[in-house]
Design a protein around this motif. Structure first.
Motif, PDB file in Angstrom:
ATOM      1  N   ALA A 105      49.636  15.709  76.234  1.00 57.48           N
ATOM      2  CA  ALA A 105      50.363  16.860  75.691  1.00 57.48           C
ATOM      3  C   ALA A 105      51.347  17.456  76.709  1.00 57.48           C
ATOM      4  O   ALA A 105      52.305  18.129  76.321  1.00 57.48           O
ATOM      5  CB  ALA A 105      49.385  17.920  75.227  1.00 57.48           C
ATOM      6  N   PHE A 106      51.108  17.206  78.000  1.00 57.87           N
ATOM      7  CA  PHE A 106      51.987  17.744  79.054  1.00 57.87           C
ATOM      8  C   PHE A 106      52.764  16.636  79.776  1.00 57.87           C
ATOM      9  O   PHE A 106      53.370  16.875  80.819  1.00 57.87           O
ATOM     10  CB  PHE A 106      51.153  18.531  80.064  1.00 57.87           C
ATOM     11  CG  PHE A 106      50.555  19.788  79.499  1.00 57.87           C
ATOM     12  CD1 PHE A 106      51.304  20.951  79.427  1.00 57.87           C
ATOM     13  CD2 PHE A 106      49.265  19.789  78.992  1.00 57.87           C
ATOM     14  CE1 PHE A 106      50.757  22.104  78.891  1.00 57.87           C
ATOM     15  CE2 PHE A 106      48.718  20.932  78.446  1.00 57.87           C
ATOM     16  CZ  PHE A 106      49.452  22.103  78.393  1.00 57.87           C
ATOM     17  N   GLN A 113      42.947  26.358  79.995  1.00 58.75           N
ATOM     18  CA  GLN A 113      42.856  25.268  79.031  1.00 58.75           C
ATOM     19  C   GLN A 113      41.433  25.184  78.485  1.00 58.75           C
ATOM     20  O   GLN A 113      40.483  25.631  79.128  1.00 58.75           O
ATOM     21  CB  GLN A 113      43.223  23.931  79.694  1.00 58.75           C
ATOM     22  CG  GLN A 113      44.664  23.818  80.128  1.00 58.75           C
ATOM     23  CD  GLN A 113      44.932  22.472  80.778  1.00 58.75           C
ATOM     24  OE1 GLN A 113      44.021  21.822  81.284  1.00 58.75           O
ATOM     25  NE2 GLN A 113      46.192  22.057  80.746  1.00 58.75           N
ATOM     26  N   HIS A 153      44.876  16.179  76.425  1.00 58.32           N
ATOM     27  CA  HIS A 153      45.493  17.257  77.193  1.00 58.32           C
ATOM     28  C   HIS A 153      46.546  16.705  78.144  1.00 58.32           C
ATOM     29  O   HIS A 153      47.639  17.287  78.292  1.00 58.32           O
ATOM     30  CB  HIS A 153      44.421  18.017  77.975  1.00 58.32           C
ATOM     31  CG  HIS A 153      43.754  19.096  77.183  1.00 58.32           C
ATOM     32  ND1 HIS A 153      44.300  20.342  77.008  1.00 58.32           N
ATOM     33  CD2 HIS A 153      42.582  19.103  76.494  1.00 58.32           C
ATOM     34  CE1 HIS A 153      43.501  21.082  76.273  1.00 58.32           C
ATOM     35  NE2 HIS A 153      42.447  20.356  75.938  1.00 58.32           N
ATOM     36  N   ARG A 198      53.631  14.843  71.415  1.00 63.12           N
ATOM     37  CA  ARG A 198      53.042  15.850  72.319  1.00 63.12           C
ATOM     38  C   ARG A 198      52.646  17.099  71.547  1.00 63.12           C
ATOM     39  O   ARG A 198      51.608  17.703  71.813  1.00 63.12           O
ATOM     40  CB  ARG A 198      54.043  16.201  73.423  1.00 63.12           C
ATOM     41  CG  ARG A 198      54.015  15.211  74.570  1.00 63.12           C
ATOM     42  CD  ARG A 198      54.783  15.711  75.769  1.00 63.12           C
ATOM     43  NE  ARG A 198      56.216  15.706  75.536  1.00 63.12           N
ATOM     44  CZ  ARG A 198      57.045  16.706  75.816  1.00 63.12           C
ATOM     45  NH1 ARG A 198      56.594  17.812  76.320  1.00 63.12           N
ATOM     46  NH2 ARG A 198      58.336  16.580  75.575  1.00 63.12           N
ATOM     47  N   ALA A 205      48.806  18.395  71.456  1.00 63.02           N
ATOM     48  CA  ALA A 205      48.503  19.725  71.992  1.00 63.02           C
ATOM     49  C   ALA A 205      47.672  20.525  70.994  1.00 63.02           C
ATOM     50  O   ALA A 205      46.675  21.173  71.361  1.00 63.02           O
ATOM     51  CB  ALA A 205      49.796  20.466  72.331  1.00 63.02           C
ATOM     52  N   ASP A 247      43.682  21.518  71.462  1.00 61.20           N
ATOM     53  CA  ASP A 247      43.235  22.924  71.397  1.00 61.20           C
ATOM     54  C   ASP A 247      42.144  23.126  70.348  1.00 61.20           C
ATOM     55  O   ASP A 247      41.361  24.083  70.435  1.00 61.20           O
ATOM     56  CB  ASP A 247      44.432  23.836  71.083  1.00 61.20           C
ATOM     57  CG  ASP A 247      45.344  24.014  72.282  1.00 61.20           C
ATOM     58  OD1 ASP A 247      44.888  23.716  73.407  1.00 61.20           O
ATOM     59  OD2 ASP A 247      46.505  24.430  72.102  1.00 61.20           O
TER      60      ASP A 247
END
Length: 827
Positions: free
Chosen positions: A628-629, A579, A625, A638, A642, A646
């Motif tokens: 996003a999960f 990540q 982050h 999400r 994400a 990034d």
């Protein structure tokens, strides 16, 4: 006089003083005035060898050697009488007449010290014009320097060649540099004004004989001390002059630098390369020093010599009388005048019944030099004590007082500071002993103070040698002692020495030997140093394995791989992890040789420290982050988070417009609650635009892409005009929006967008208020591009006319420009 005054002027090492001594010895009698007691003594010894002891006198404040038949007088400038009748007279270093403290004394000697047959004035060319105006029929001649003086690049203390003089401007700096030289090069001699002449002579002799290769001195070395010096290195180019800290004048730099070179041998000058400090000559200073070209001085300091001793008040008034010639300037209050004012402020002395005699004796007492450097207020207390004896009663200092004072000072125990302090006290009473009108049994007290000064000077010299000259254990050839790791020293400037001999330097985590040794002994030193450095590196790695997060930093130098810094050293790099917020830690290659267990502990500790650093400084990015999960978060949201995570927490809206469009009203509200701003031109979290967070984000992005750090926008910059190609990508990652030729930080672009939408509520067609844009430096082209990108279209002329809202779906050329940049960036 049958001949005009001759002014022999020029830079250092021109033989001016040598010429004057030869000229004096060619006359039946003569007098020379020198700026230092040490120089007067040096000239005295030389003339004694030529003319014999019975013909030569030495007159200084602290020492008087005056045979009855003396015909040649070597004096300090302050002690040189102007009413003496000699065939020859000379004043050395006449440029000191521009010095605020002593200048008026030199001016007086320039104007009044004369020989019947020949008079010479010696010094620098920068006073030539003024001397021509002040001294009638003055014949000015110049002499070229015998050798070339040239500039050398700044050098580390550990790299200075032998026969170097290092110049500092405080006792603390002199001692610190001498201590470093002792560790790195075996030792150094010391020359300071606070040392007695005997101690200075012993230190200079140690240097001249080659017992040590270096001498550390204050600027007193610039006044004619003749030594074999190849290089003069300035530890600083500023000094405290008694009132303020200032940069040296070019003529002062040249006077000191000119000690390098001797007769026909060339010399050079440089500065010490000090970590974290800018200690360099300016190019114009170098040029002027090498060419001996200085600003001419149009005036000299002057003080009235015809004093009114009717009372202390009339004396003080006569001392500040204004000179009548424009080439002369009234000298600032010097030490003796300050002491006079301080003494007169005392109630005990102020109530006296003054006469011309008592006032004259008070002024004589005020002339006592402050050998202790205690300042005028404290020195005035000593002067008042002495005047209390010489100004009343027997007009003499009592024998009991002299006995008590000299007995207290006759003590050779203690450290360098204590011995130096006692020497200052002895010099004070030596000055008093040389005043025939102050002391009875004068010859006894002169001998007594000379004896104590000699004993203290000898002991001080021994203490200086013990502290600053290392007795080398290493002996080349037969009987050499084998060095061990405990004999290796690592200095703070990176110098590595074994038994006092420099063998290399530490740069970062690497040991670089000077060169491959040509003898077994030299190779052995390098091997021992390498092993000692390996041991030291292991110990440092073990310490780093326990380091706190606050003690590390991330190196974001452009062009370098993002690295972890500990104790000022790069110990690991950052690489691509799974990540963006979890980079891989890659220890420096130099740490590959240390113990595996320590290396693993260090890598784990650094990974934890970086994670803590990211969690603290980039908290919103970490939350993106996590969301996003998080399956509890809507899928559309999400997907957007994400992509945003990034990209480092910011993105141009056109880059992720396809992820924004599917969001429901509830999802957009949830996005705003997390602090993310869904702007007209960009999407960002405001905390990610702060300078510290911005640098760390760009470092993580560079590591994630396995790229070196790009150039960084200046901290706090909100608008960038026409950035270079290498900066554009970094500016976009940092959260800026491209508009025409300018890049605007995303939060400011959004503020302007909100202001424009507020304006359009007053009517469909409106004239945009340019005040906000103008206040932050946005140009007209950029403002027009911004309006188009935000969904506005012109009604008539776009620059000054009205605009109306069309909506973001009606994208303009400016929006297409931004999209093209975004596509190029993604590629």
């Amino acid at each position: 006089m049958t001949e005009p005054v001759k002014a022999v002027l020029g830079p250092t090492n021109t033989g001016k003083t040598h010429l004057a001594i030869e000229r004096m010895c060619g006359h039946s009698s003569g007098i020379m005035a020198f700026p230092l007691r040490l120089l007067a003594r040096e000239a005295f010894d030389r003339v004694v060898r030529i003319k014999g002891e019975s013909s030569v006198a030495l007159i200084t404040g602290e020492q008087r050697i005056s045979p009855p038949q003396a015909r040649y007088f070597l004096c300090t400038t302050e002690s040189a009488p102007t009413d003496i009748d000699t065939a020859f007279a000379a004043v050395d270093e006449v440029q000191i007449a521009t010095d605020p403290e002593r200048g008026h004394i030199f001016t007086d000697r320039i104007l009044n010290l004369r020989g019947r047959e020949e008079t010479m004035l010696l010094g620098s060319m920068n006073v030539a014009r003024t001397i021509r105006r002040l001294v009638a029929d003055c014949d000015v001649t110049t002499r070229p320097r015998f050798s070339k003086l040239s500039y050398a690049a700044p050098q580390k203390l550990s790299r200075l060649p032998p026969r170097t003089a290092i110049i500092a401007f405080s006792a603390d700096d002199v001692y610190e540099i001498a201590e470093q030289l002792r560790r790195a090069r075996g030792g150094a001699a010391i020359v300071m004004g606070s040392l007695s002449p005997a101690t200075r002579n012993a230190q200079v002799a140690m240097y001249q004989s080659g017992e040590v290769d270096y001498i550390v001195a204050t600027d007193a070395i610039g006044m004619g001390l003749n030594m074999d010096i190849d290089l003069v290195a300035f530890a600083s180019l500023t000094k405290f002059d008694g009132q303020r800290t200032r940069r040296l004048r070019v003529d002062e730099m040249a006077q000191i630098a000119g000690r390098a070179g001797r007769h026909q041998r060339d010399g050079s000058f440089c500065t010490l390369a000090l970590p974290g400090e800018r200690n360099v000559f300016f190019p114009e200073e170098i040029e002027r020093i090498e060419e001996h070209r200085f600003e001419p001085r149009d005036w000299l300091y002057w003080r009235n010599r015809d004093l009114d001793f009717a009372s202390p008040d009339t004396l003080a008034a006569s001392l500040i009388e204004i000179p009548l010639r424009r080439e002369l300037r009234l000298a600032p209050p010097s030490d003796d005048l300050k002491v006079l004012n301080a003494v007169m402020a005392s109630q005990t002395v102020a109530s006296w019944n003054w006469s011309a005699v008592s006032t004259k004796r008070l002024w004589d007492a005020c002339g006592l030099p402050d050998f202790r450097n205690s300042g005028s207020e404290h020195h005035a207390q000593l002067v008042a004590r002495i005047f209390g004896h010489i100004g009343s009663g027997s007009n003499r200092v009592p024998q009991a007082v002299l006995q008590a004072e000299t007995s207290r000072l006759d003590n050779v125990a203690g450290d360098i500071g204590q011995l130096t302090s006692r020497l200052a006290g002895v010099r004070t009473w030596a000055y008093a002993a040389n005043r025939a009108d102050w002391i009875d049994n004068r010859s006894h007290w002169i001998a007594r103070t000379d004896e104590i000064e000699e004993r203290l000077s000898e002991t001080l010299h021994k203490r200086l040698v013990e502290r600053f000259v290392e007795k080398r254990a290493l002996r080349r050839g037969a009987g050499r002692i084998e060095p061990s790791r405990s004999d290796v020293r690592f200095d703070h400037d990176g110098c590595v020495s074994v038994l006092g001999e420099v063998v290399g330097e530490i740069e970062g985590l690497s040991f670089h030997p000077d060169r491959i040794g040509t003898t077994p002994g030299q190779r052995a030193l390098i091997v021992v140093a390498e092993r000692a450095w390996a041991d030291s590196l292991t110990l440092r790695a073990a310490k780093w394995a326990e380091i706190s997060t606050n003690a590390i930093s991330i190196d974001t130098s452009p062009g370098e791989i993002p690295s972890i810094i500990c104790d000022g050293v790069k110990i690991a790099g950052l690489g691509r992890g799974r990540q963006l917020i979890a980079p891989v830690i890659r220890l420096a290659p130099e740490l590959a040789k240390i113990d595996v267990a320590i290396r693993d502990r260090l890598a784990k500790r650094l990974a934890i420290a970086v994670a803590e650093l990211v969690a603290t400084r980039l908290k919103p990015l970490c939350k993106m982050h996590e969301a996003a999960f998080d399956i509890a978060v809507a899928a559309n949201l999400r997907a957007l988070l994400a992509r945003l995570a990034d990209d480092g927490g910011t993105a141009l809206r056109i880059q992720i417009d396809d992820a924004i469009a599917p969001l429901s009203v509830e999802e957009r509200r949830h996005l705003r609650q997390t602090g993310v701003v869904l702007g007209t031109l960009s999407i960002f979290h405001p905390a990610m635009l702060k300078p510290g967070a911005m640098r760390l984000r760009l470092a993580l992005l560079a590591a994630y892409r396995n790229q070196p750090m790009p150039p960084l926008p200046m901290p706090g910059l909100t608008l960038i005009d026409r950035p270079q190609e290498t900066l554009r990508a970094a500016v976009l990652d940092a959260g800026f929006v491209p508009l025409a030729d300018q890049y605007l930080r995303g939060d400011l672009a959004e503020r302007i967008a909100q202001a424009l939408h507020f304006q359009r509520q007053h009517g469909p067609n409106f004239v945009p208020d340019r005040a906000l844009a103008t206040s932050i430096g946005i140009g007209e082209r950029t403002f027009v591009a911004m309006l188009r990108a935000m969904g506005f279209i012109p009604v008539g002329q776009p620059v000054e006319g009205r605009w109306k809202w069309r909506g973001l779906r009606s994208r303009s050329a400016a929006s297409a420009h931004s999209e093209a940049i975004g596509q190029k960036h993604r590629a």
